[in-house]
Write a protein that holds these residues in place. Structure first.
Motif, PDB file in Angstrom:
ATOM      1  N   ALA A  31      -1.726   2.021  19.281  1.00 45.12           N
ATOM      2  CA  ALA A  31      -0.546   2.128  18.417  1.00 45.12           C
ATOM      3  C   ALA A  31       0.458   3.164  18.941  1.00 45.12           C
ATOM      4  O   ALA A  31       1.467   3.420  18.288  1.00 45.12           O
ATOM      5  N   GLY A  32       0.152   3.761  20.089  1.00 46.45           N
ATOM      6  CA  GLY A  32       1.111   4.682  20.690  1.00 46.45           C
ATOM      7  C   GLY A  32       0.814   6.154  20.534  1.00 46.45           C
ATOM      8  O   GLY A  32       1.695   7.003  20.773  1.00 46.45           O
ATOM      9  N   ALA A  33      -0.392   6.513  20.139  1.00 48.81           N
ATOM     10  CA  ALA A  33      -0.736   7.924  20.007  1.00 48.81           C
ATOM     11  C   ALA A  33      -0.636   8.622  21.362  1.00 48.81           C
ATOM     12  O   ALA A  33      -1.034   8.058  22.388  1.00 48.81           O
ATOM     13  N   GLN A  34      -0.128   9.834  21.361  1.00 51.43           N
ATOM     14  CA  GLN A  34       0.022  10.582  22.603  1.00 51.43           C
ATOM     15  C   GLN A  34      -1.342  11.124  23.042  1.00 51.43           C
ATOM     16  O   GLN A  34      -1.935  11.958  22.353  1.00 51.43           O
ATOM     17  N   VAL A  35      -1.786  10.647  24.176  1.00 53.35           N
ATOM     18  CA  VAL A  35      -3.150  10.903  24.616  1.00 53.35           C
ATOM     19  C   VAL A  35      -3.391  12.364  24.964  1.00 53.35           C
ATOM     20  O   VAL A  35      -4.513  12.853  24.836  1.00 53.35           O
ATOM     21  N   ASP A  36      -2.350  13.085  25.388  1.00 56.52           N
ATOM     22  CA  ASP A  36      -2.523  14.488  25.769  1.00 56.52           C
ATOM     23  C   ASP A  36      -1.880  15.456  24.784  1.00 56.52           C
ATOM     24  O   ASP A  36      -1.502  16.582  25.152  1.00 56.52           O
ATOM     25  N   GLN A  66      -0.065  -0.325  10.074  1.00 55.87           N
ATOM     26  CA  GLN A  66       0.740  -1.518   9.817  1.00 55.87           C
ATOM     27  C   GLN A  66       1.802  -1.266   8.746  1.00 55.87           C
ATOM     28  O   GLN A  66       2.852  -1.933   8.719  1.00 55.87           O
ATOM     29  N   SER A  67       1.541  -0.292   7.884  1.00 57.23           N
ATOM     30  CA  SER A  67       2.502   0.051   6.832  1.00 57.23           C
ATOM     31  C   SER A  67       3.590   1.000   7.325  1.00 57.23           C
ATOM     32  O   SER A  67       4.465   1.392   6.549  1.00 57.23           O
ATOM     33  N   GLY A  68       3.487   1.399   8.583  1.00 55.83           N
ATOM     34  CA  GLY A  68       4.528   2.238   9.165  1.00 55.83           C
ATOM     35  C   GLY A  68       4.182   3.706   9.303  1.00 55.83           C
ATOM     36  O   GLY A  68       5.051   4.518   9.687  1.00 55.83           O
ATOM     37  N   ALA A  69       2.949   4.089   9.009  1.00 54.72           N
ATOM     38  CA  ALA A  69       2.555   5.492   9.145  1.00 54.72           C
ATOM     39  C   ALA A  69       2.577   5.904  10.615  1.00 54.72           C
ATOM     40  O   ALA A  69       2.184   5.139  11.492  1.00 54.72           O
ATOM     41  N   VAL A  88      -3.586   9.410   7.370  1.00 59.28           N
ATOM     42  CA  VAL A  88      -3.894   8.924   8.720  1.00 59.28           C
ATOM     43  C   VAL A  88      -4.929   9.845   9.369  1.00 59.28           C
ATOM     44  O   VAL A  88      -5.891   9.381   9.995  1.00 59.28           O
ATOM     45  N   HIS A  89      -4.735  11.154   9.210  1.00 56.43           N
ATOM     46  CA  HIS A  89      -5.711  12.116   9.728  1.00 56.43           C
ATOM     47  C   HIS A  89      -7.089  11.873   9.105  1.00 56.43           C
ATOM     48  O   HIS A  89      -8.108  11.859   9.801  1.00 56.43           O
ATOM     49  N   MET A 141       0.848  -1.197   0.000  1.00 58.49           N
ATOM     50  CA  MET A 141       0.000   0.000   0.000  1.00 58.49           C
ATOM     51  C   MET A 141       0.883   1.246   0.000  1.00 58.49           C
ATOM     52  O   MET A 141       1.841   1.344   0.758  1.00 58.49           O
ATOM     53  N   GLU A 142       0.527   2.205  -0.826  1.00 61.93           N
ATOM     54  CA  GLU A 142       1.288   3.445  -0.888  1.00 61.93           C
ATOM     55  C   GLU A 142       0.807   4.395   0.204  1.00 61.93           C
ATOM     56  O   GLU A 142      -0.384   4.677   0.305  1.00 61.93           O
ATOM     57  N   VAL A 143       1.717   4.830   1.033  1.00 59.76           N
ATOM     58  CA  VAL A 143       1.369   5.720   2.134  1.00 59.76           C
ATOM     59  C   VAL A 143       1.739   7.139   1.756  1.00 59.76           C
ATOM     60  O   VAL A 143       2.844   7.398   1.273  1.00 59.76           O
TER      61      VAL A 143
END
Length: 289
Positions: free
Chosen positions: A74-79, A40-43, A23-24, A1-3
């Motif tokens: 996936a590790g998004a910063q919650v704050d 999964q593609s690394g975005a 992603v947004h 997949m092209e990111v």
């Protein structure tokens, strides 16, 4: 997949400042499968747009609960904060999405983020949108009842200004200061401006000062329309001061705040006096006992 690869022009604390990425867009639209594939593609889940909005902001602002969970896992910063200092929790509270609010809190979102001249608290946002369930939830998690916004004042100011009676009930029962001021303006001034007699009556019975004057030297009654129930109610209280019993109730509530009902129930006093002491808490469904 092209990111999609955005062209960064500034490296920030949590990623590259970039144009709005795929992603947004997937987070905003609630496209769970697409978002999962991108991750999964690394975005990066923490890439930010020119306005500092992260994908988690996008998902929270639209109430996309599944995307919120996926991003957090996936590790998004919650704050993370956008350009206005708003966090994803603020966004979720603003739209009143209870599940998103609950999920963000579960993942450690700060219920009392540091306020700036451009930032309102999650509790302010919930009150602004009239989201009583979210108001209850963030208060239960320790939200500051007296958080102060330079433009709006306290959450009670916000709830009254936006005519959200249920939010006002929740705040009052939680022990909020009913006579907090912003430029000498009290929540009762806001209720009077909207001619909301139910709100006026509730605030007064919780101890609102009907004689308080704002920066224009005007009392709440001065903002009511003549010959309306709101005006008649405030005029009645001006001509008939509160009884000793009412003053005692207010003093008890002010002292004990949200603990009043539980504490009074444990006192060794006759049942009729107990019912009298808590009766105002039950006014118009303000509290269910």
């Amino acid at each position: 997949m092209e990111v999609e690869t955005a062209r960064p022009y500034f490296f920030g604390d949590i990623g590259f400042w970039a144009e709005r990425t795929e992603v947004h867009k997937a987070a905003y639209r609630g496209q769970v499968s697409e978002l999962q594939s991108l991750i999964q593609s690394g975005a990066s889940v923490n890439i930010v747009a020119v306005d500092s909005i992260t994908p988690l902001h996008e998902a929270a602002a639209r109430g996309q609960t599944q995307c919120v969970r996926l991003l957090l896992d996936a590790g998004a910063q919650v704050d993370a904060r956008n350009v206005d200092g708003s966090t994803p929790l603020c966004e979720a509270c603003s739209i009143g999405n209870f599940e998103c609010v609950r999920l963000l809190l579960e993942y450690g979102a700060k219920v009392n983020p540091m306020l700036t001249s451009r930032t309102t608290s999650p509790l302010h946002e919930a009150c602004m949108g009239g989201n009583a369930d979210c108001v209850r939830l963030v208060i239960a998690k320790g939200a500051s009842l007296e958080a102060y916004d330079l433009y709006y004042g306290t959450p009670l100011h916000v709830a009254c200004a936006n005519r959200h009676l249920e939010c006002v009930k929740v705040l009052l029962n939680a022990g909020v200061r009913v006579n907090a001021t912003r430029l000498h303006e009290t929540p009762l001034h806001h209720a009077a401006k909207s001619n909301n007699v139910d709100m006026i009556e509730l605030l007064v019975e919780f101890g609102a000062n009907i004689y308080a004057r704002d920066k224009y030297d005007r009392k709440p009654v001065d903002y009511t329309r003549p010959d309306t129930p709101s005006a008649h109610y405030l005029q009645l209280y001006e001509s008939n001061p509160l009884s000793l019993l009412q003053l005692s109730r207010i003093a008890l509530r002010t002292l004990l705040g949200a603990r009043a009902v539980d504490v009074v129930a444990k006192l060794d006093i006759p049942n009729r006096l107990f019912l009298s002491a808590i009766s105002l808490h039950c006014h118009k469904g303000a509290l269910q006992i």
